[in-house]
Design an enzyme around this catalytic site. Structure first.
Site, mmCIF file in Angstrom:
data_model
loop_
_atom_site.group_PDB
_atom_site.id
_atom_site.type_symbol
_atom_site.label_atom_id
_atom_site.label_comp_id
_atom_site.label_asym_id
_atom_site.label_seq_id
_atom_site.Cartn_x
_atom_site.Cartn_y
_atom_site.Cartn_z
ATOM 1 N N HIS A 208 -6.128 -0.080 -1.327
ATOM 2 C CA HIS A 208 -6.331 -1.421 -0.779
ATOM 3 C C HIS A 208 -7.346 -2.284 -1.520
ATOM 4 O O HIS A 208 -7.659 -3.381 -1.074
ATOM 5 C CB HIS A 208 -6.726 -1.323 0.696
ATOM 6 C CG HIS A 208 -5.643 -0.769 1.563
ATOM 7 N ND1 HIS A 208 -5.508 0.583 1.804
ATOM 8 C CD2 HIS A 208 -4.615 -1.370 2.210
ATOM 9 C CE1 HIS A 208 -4.451 0.786 2.583
ATOM 10 N NE2 HIS A 208 -3.894 -0.378 2.835
ATOM 11 N N CYS B 255 0.812 -1.222 0.000
ATOM 12 C CA CYS B 255 0.000 0.000 0.000
ATOM 13 C C CYS B 255 0.846 1.273 0.000
ATOM 14 O O CYS B 255 0.484 2.260 -0.645
ATOM 15 C CB CYS B 255 -0.993 0.005 1.160
ATOM 16 S SG CYS B 255 -0.268 -0.128 2.811
ATOM 17 N N ASP C 56 -7.667 5.300 -1.945
ATOM 18 C CA ASP C 56 -7.329 4.100 -1.182
ATOM 19 C C ASP C 56 -6.755 3.018 -2.094
ATOM 20 O O ASP C 56 -7.409 2.571 -3.029
ATOM 21 C CB ASP C 56 -8.603 3.575 -0.502
ATOM 22 C CG ASP C 56 -8.330 2.488 0.507
ATOM 23 O OD1 ASP C 56 -7.164 2.056 0.612
ATOM 24 O OD2 ASP C 56 -9.265 2.067 1.203
#
Length: 493
Positions: free
Chosen positions: A374, A179, A372
């Site tokens: 993820h 990440c 994001d």
């Protein structure tokens, strides 16, 4: 009616079981994050709770419709008698009122954010959401629509699976550990977008796509052939290894190393990163405390080295790794962080919850908007000259936010300066911000590292005399606002 509720509860139990024991082949939950919700990185409990309640209500709507349909075809006479009651209940369950209740309970409004009329700052651009008609909804204002278009045009880099193995390892995916690398790719990609396409560029739905846009995406592909791929980042970073999480400071240094290597390998006119890179850190003496110092002479040196002596100044990317607290961010830094998004040179922040790296691109009040990384997506190979490529996986239409006081104190800020005038404007803004920091600035500005050290020496020896430097680029005091009675929590990583 009892039969309908039986359907409802059965659907809820089934949906809850699905949430507790998801199919790993379709839903991959990263190990490096406790869990994610629709609005911000959160705990697994929050994730399951939100998903379960969502499943409960969504299933209720869908199964009620299925049940009504089956009854309609299976027992037409019985349904005909009850048609009035069924239609009434259905209108209530799937109507606008219930939908609004559903969204309010779960926070699932279209934007995924709380509604506010405050200005939004997105990478140096202000979106004014205030309306003359106070009864109107801010989310429908022209300013909000423009913000959404800008947000959805930012580059999104996420976990990928199915790419060629990294080096001699067996890693064909960065799920659970990549990440921070993805977040840093997003920041550097924005610098390239600003440099090549301009700050006002917006993604297009029409084909053929812009050549520069496609080429930027190609640079961040998931193979050794792509210059800024996760493969090449890991190869360049001595502190990086597949399967291991990395912090903001090591990530910034890795980019510096990769940029230097590519600069030496490739001719100047063919550089993939057409700008110098400068990782701003503290003074060379290694003193504890004190903000990073932007040395103007050092920035000029980086530009000269990048241009191989052909120019005194040029485009430059500044990366500023920071630690703004211990277990959590010190509240005194939050207004300063928010203020950096008002800089025209802003590239956002690498940060998120502890162990959960995201790319923060904007602020509103005390909340931050972020992209994001993820979400797990299949690898996509964007060819350098494929102007018809599907680039939908590189953009996000879900706007997420997190409170600034919840982000990890270990982070990094990015700035892009197009030329010398732009850099001087950045230095002026940074100096003004430091002057407003009550002795705890995010970063300071100095003409040179030597003048910075001299200023620190004068500050120590002449503290009682109240000596100040009138040079706008001189180093600013970095002591605590309470006359040194409290120890500054800022540390260099």
């Amino acid at each position: 009616m009892p039969l309908y509720f039986a359907f409802w509860m059965k659907s809820y139990r089934d949906r809850t079981d699905t949430c507790r024991y998801p199919d790993r082949s379709t839903t991959e939950s990263p190990k490096d994050i406790p869990g994610l919700s629709n609005s911000e990185p959160g705990t697994s409990e929050n994730k399951h709770s939100s998903t379960s309640w969502s499943g409960f209500l969504v299933s209720a709507f869908s199964n009620f419709e299925k049940y009504s349909a089956s009854r309609l075809f299976g027992k037409k006479e019985s349904i005909t008698k009850r048609h009035g009651w069924t239609a009434t209940v259905k209108r209530v369950m799937v109507g606008a009122t219930m939908r609004r209740l559903h969204e309010r309970m779960l926070g699932l409004n279209k934007s995924g954010i709380s509604i506010s009329n405050s200005d939004i700052w997105l990478l140096g651009v202000c979106y004014n959401l205030s309306n003359e008609d106070s009864s109107s909804d801010a989310i429908h204002s022209h300013g909000f629509n423009a913000f959404v278009e800008d947000f959805e045009s930012r580059m999104l880099m996420t976990y990928r699976k199915g790419f060629a193995a990294i080096g001699e390892t067996k890693y064909t995916s960065d799920v659970n550990w990549g990440c921070m690398l993805r977040s840093s790719q997003m920041l550097v990609a924005q610098a390239l977008v600003f440099h090549r396409l301009g700050r006002n560029w917006r993604k297009s739905l029409e084909k053929p796509l812009d050549k520069d846009y496609i080429e930027i995406l190609h640079f961040f592909g998931d193979s050794e052939a792509s210059v800024f791929s996760i493969h090449n980042l890991i190869q360049a970073g001595s502190l990086l290894s597949p399967g291991s999480w990395v912090g903001p400071y090591a990530m910034c240094r890795t980019w510096e190393t990769l940029a230097r290597c590519k600069m030496e390998e490739i001719e100047l006119e063919n550089q993939s990163l057409p700008m110098a890179m400068y990782v701003v850190s503290g003074d060379g003496d290694g003193e504890r405390g004190g903000a990073p110092v932007v040395c103007i002479d050092d920035a000029s040196r980086h530009c000269r080295e990048f241009s191989r002596g052909q120019a005194e100044w040029g485009p430059i990317l500044l990366l500023v790794p920071l630690v703004l607290g211990l277990d959590k961010i010190n509240p005194r830094y939050i207004p300063l962080l928010a203020a950096t998004f008002t800089f025209p040179q802003s590239l956002g922040i690498l940060g998120g919850r502890p162990g959960v790296s995201t790319y923060i691109v904007g602020v509103q009040d005390n909340n931050a908007f972020y992209l994001d990384p993820h979400e797990v997506k299949q690898v996509v190979d964007v060819k350098r000259d494929d102007l018809e490529a599907d680039t939908s996986s590189y953009h996000c239409n879900a706007i997420r936010q997190i409170s600034l006081d919840l982000i990890d104190p270990s982070l990094a800020i990015g700035f892009y300066c197009r030329d010398k005038d732009d850099f001087e404007n950045f230095c002026s803004r940074a100096s003004d911000l430091a002057a407003q920091s009550n002795g705890a600035p995010l970063l300071t500005v100095s003409q040179s590292c030597n003048s910075m050290k001299l200023a620190r020496h004068c500050e120590t020896s002449c503290h009682s005399a109240g000596v100040h430097d009138d040079d706008p680029f001189a180093a600013l005091p970095t002591g605590d606002a309470d006359n040194g009675t409290q120890e500054d929590e800022w540390q260099i990583l």
